[in-house]
Design a protein around this motif. Structure first.
Motif, PDB file in Angstrom:
ATOM      1  N   SER A   1      26.219  45.234  16.064  1.00 31.91           N
ATOM      2  CA  SER A   1      24.988  46.002  15.890  1.00 31.91           C
ATOM      3  C   SER A   1      24.113  45.400  14.785  1.00 31.91           C
ATOM      4  O   SER A   1      22.898  45.244  14.953  1.00 31.91           O
ATOM      5  N   ILE A   2      24.731  45.041  13.662  1.00 30.64           N
ATOM      6  CA  ILE A   2      23.989  44.403  12.556  1.00 30.64           C
ATOM      7  C   ILE A   2      23.433  43.056  13.005  1.00 30.64           C
ATOM      8  O   ILE A   2      22.273  42.725  12.763  1.00 30.64           O
ATOM      9  N   ARG A   3      24.259  42.283  13.677  1.00 27.70           N
ATOM     10  CA  ARG A   3      23.856  40.970  14.182  1.00 27.70           C
ATOM     11  C   ARG A   3      22.671  41.115  15.130  1.00 27.70           C
ATOM     12  O   ARG A   3      21.697  40.376  15.048  1.00 27.70           O
ATOM     13  N   GLN A   4      22.765  42.093  16.032  1.00 26.10           N
ATOM     14  CA  GLN A   4      21.687  42.338  16.990  1.00 26.10           C
ATOM     15  C   GLN A   4      20.383  42.667  16.264  1.00 26.10           C
ATOM     16  O   GLN A   4      19.331  42.126  16.602  1.00 26.10           O
ATOM     17  N   LYS A   5      20.438  43.541  15.278  1.00 30.58           N
ATOM     18  CA  LYS A   5      19.235  43.911  14.521  1.00 30.58           C
ATOM     19  C   LYS A   5      18.648  42.703  13.800  1.00 30.58           C
ATOM     20  O   LYS A   5      17.433  42.523  13.762  1.00 30.58           O
ATOM     21  N   ASP A   6      19.504  41.868  13.217  1.00 31.30           N
ATOM     22  CA  ASP A   6      19.026  40.667  12.525  1.00 31.30           C
ATOM     23  C   ASP A   6      18.305  39.729  13.491  1.00 31.30           C
ATOM     24  O   ASP A   6      17.232  39.207  13.186  1.00 31.30           O
ATOM     25  N   LEU A   7      18.892  39.504  14.650  1.00 29.33           N
ATOM     26  CA  LEU A   7      18.288  38.600  15.634  1.00 29.33           C
ATOM     27  C   LEU A   7      16.997  39.199  16.202  1.00 29.33           C
ATOM     28  O   LEU A   7      16.007  38.488  16.383  1.00 29.33           O
ATOM     29  N   ASP A   8      17.011  40.508  16.464  1.00 33.03           N
ATOM     30  CA  ASP A   8      15.793  41.190  16.932  1.00 33.03           C
ATOM     31  C   ASP A   8      14.662  41.037  15.916  1.00 33.03           C
ATOM     32  O   ASP A   8      13.505  40.837  16.291  1.00 33.03           O
ATOM     33  N   SER A   9      15.004  41.137  14.627  1.00 34.15           N
ATOM     34  CA  SER A   9      13.980  41.078  13.573  1.00 34.15           C
ATOM     35  C   SER A   9      13.292  39.712  13.518  1.00 34.15           C
ATOM     36  O   SER A   9      12.204  39.586  12.969  1.00 34.15           O
ATOM     37  N   LEU A  10      13.920  38.697  14.105  1.00 35.91           N
ATOM     38  CA  LEU A  10      13.331  37.357  14.151  1.00 35.91           C
ATOM     39  C   LEU A  10      12.409  37.185  15.366  1.00 35.91           C
ATOM     40  O   LEU A  10      11.826  36.118  15.564  1.00 35.91           O
ATOM     41  N   GLY A  11      12.303  38.217  16.182  1.00 39.60           N
ATOM     42  CA  GLY A  11      11.467  38.137  17.379  1.00 39.60           C
ATOM     43  C   GLY A  11      12.203  37.564  18.576  1.00 39.60           C
ATOM     44  O   GLY A  11      11.574  37.133  19.543  1.00 39.60           O
ATOM     45  N   LEU A  12      13.534  37.560  18.522  1.00 39.57           N
ATOM     46  CA  LEU A  12      14.347  37.011  19.600  1.00 39.57           C
ATOM     47  C   LEU A  12      14.851  38.138  20.496  1.00 39.57           C
ATOM     48  O   LEU A  12      15.041  39.260  20.039  1.00 39.57           O
ATOM     49  N   LEU A  13      15.075  37.828  21.751  1.00 42.72           N
ATOM     50  CA  LEU A  13      15.709  38.765  22.669  1.00 42.72           C
ATOM     51  C   LEU A  13      17.129  38.286  22.932  1.00 42.72           C
ATOM     52  O   LEU A  13      17.389  37.078  22.953  1.00 42.72           O
ATOM     53  N   VAL A  14      18.032  39.231  23.142  1.00 47.69           N
ATOM     54  CA  VAL A  14      19.430  38.898  23.412  1.00 47.69           C
ATOM     55  C   VAL A  14      19.811  39.452  24.775  1.00 47.69           C
ATOM     56  O   VAL A  14      19.618  40.638  25.049  1.00 47.69           O
ATOM     57  N   PHE A  15      20.345  38.582  25.615  1.00 47.87           N
ATOM     58  CA  PHE A  15      20.877  38.957  26.923  1.00 47.87           C
ATOM     59  C   PHE A  15      22.390  38.871  26.821  1.00 47.87           C
ATOM     60  O   PHE A  15      22.935  37.797  26.562  1.00 47.87           O
TER      61      PHE A  15
ATOM     62  N   GLU B   1      31.940  46.626  16.992  1.00 53.26           N
ATOM     63  CA  GLU B   1      30.665  47.246  17.330  1.00 53.26           C
ATOM     64  C   GLU B   1      29.698  47.240  16.146  1.00 53.26           C
ATOM     65  O   GLU B   1      28.506  47.000  16.312  1.00 53.26           O
ATOM     66  N   VAL B   2      30.202  47.512  14.934  1.00 50.02           N
ATOM     67  CA  VAL B   2      29.330  47.565  13.756  1.00 50.02           C
ATOM     68  C   VAL B   2      28.755  46.182  13.468  1.00 50.02           C
ATOM     69  O   VAL B   2      27.548  46.017  13.283  1.00 50.02           O
ATOM     70  N   TYR B   3      29.611  45.155  13.462  1.00 56.01           N
ATOM     71  CA  TYR B   3      29.154  43.785  13.227  1.00 56.01           C
ATOM     72  C   TYR B   3      28.129  43.380  14.283  1.00 56.01           C
ATOM     73  O   TYR B   3      27.070  42.829  13.967  1.00 56.01           O
TER      74      TYR B   3
END
Length: 145
Positions: free
Chosen positions: A96-110, A92-94
């Motif tokens: 969560s960090i990965r999600q934040k990194d990808l979000d910061s690039l302007g990407l959406l994750v499904f 979950e921690v990894y």
């Protein structure tokens, strides 16, 4: 104004190309291994979307973005599709960090579960349609060229 990529259930879908994404060339060897692994849920999903079968949208499989390898990427939308299997348990921690990194690039994750892809693909595809329409769709009254 962003151009229209496709239409899903009567909703026009806007292009949302995210430029200059970071790329870690050190992940190339791991990328090849992941492609050879042929995880069942990924194979099933890939057969459904490859060659622009899903609303003529072009999906890339196993794409390097920054320090991550994502399961699927739609370049014209800036959309990542992640199929979460048992490898995501206890991470979950990894994640969560990965999600934040990808979000910061302007990407959406499904995110979808491997179980759902293997056992209820039609529901998964409907959820993907709804997600794309919600995040990239235009209202019928909008005029975008």
């Amino acid at each position: 104004m962003k151009e229209i990529l496709t239409t899903i259930n009567g909703i026009s879908i806007r292009r949302n190309f995210v430029e200059n994404l970071p790329y870690n060339p050190n992940l190339k060897a791991l990328l090849k291994e992941k492609r050879k692994a042929r995880i069942l849920g990924e194979v099933i999903f890939w057969k459904k979307v490859r060659a622009k079968k899903f609303y003529t949208i072009d999906f890339d499989r196993q794409r390097i973005i920054g320090n991550y390898i994502v399961d699927f990427y739609v370049k014209t939308l800036g959309l990542i599709i992640e199929i979460d299997g048992s490898s995501h348990d206890e991470k979950e921690v990894y994640d969560s960090i990965r999600q934040k990194d990808l979000d910061s690039l302007g990407l959406l994750v499904f995110r979808i579960s491997d179980f759902d892809v293997r056992n209820n693909l039609s529901l998964v595809m409907k959820e993907l349609e709804d997600f794309i329409a919600l995040h990239y769709g235009t209202t019928p009254s909008s005029k975008i060229l």
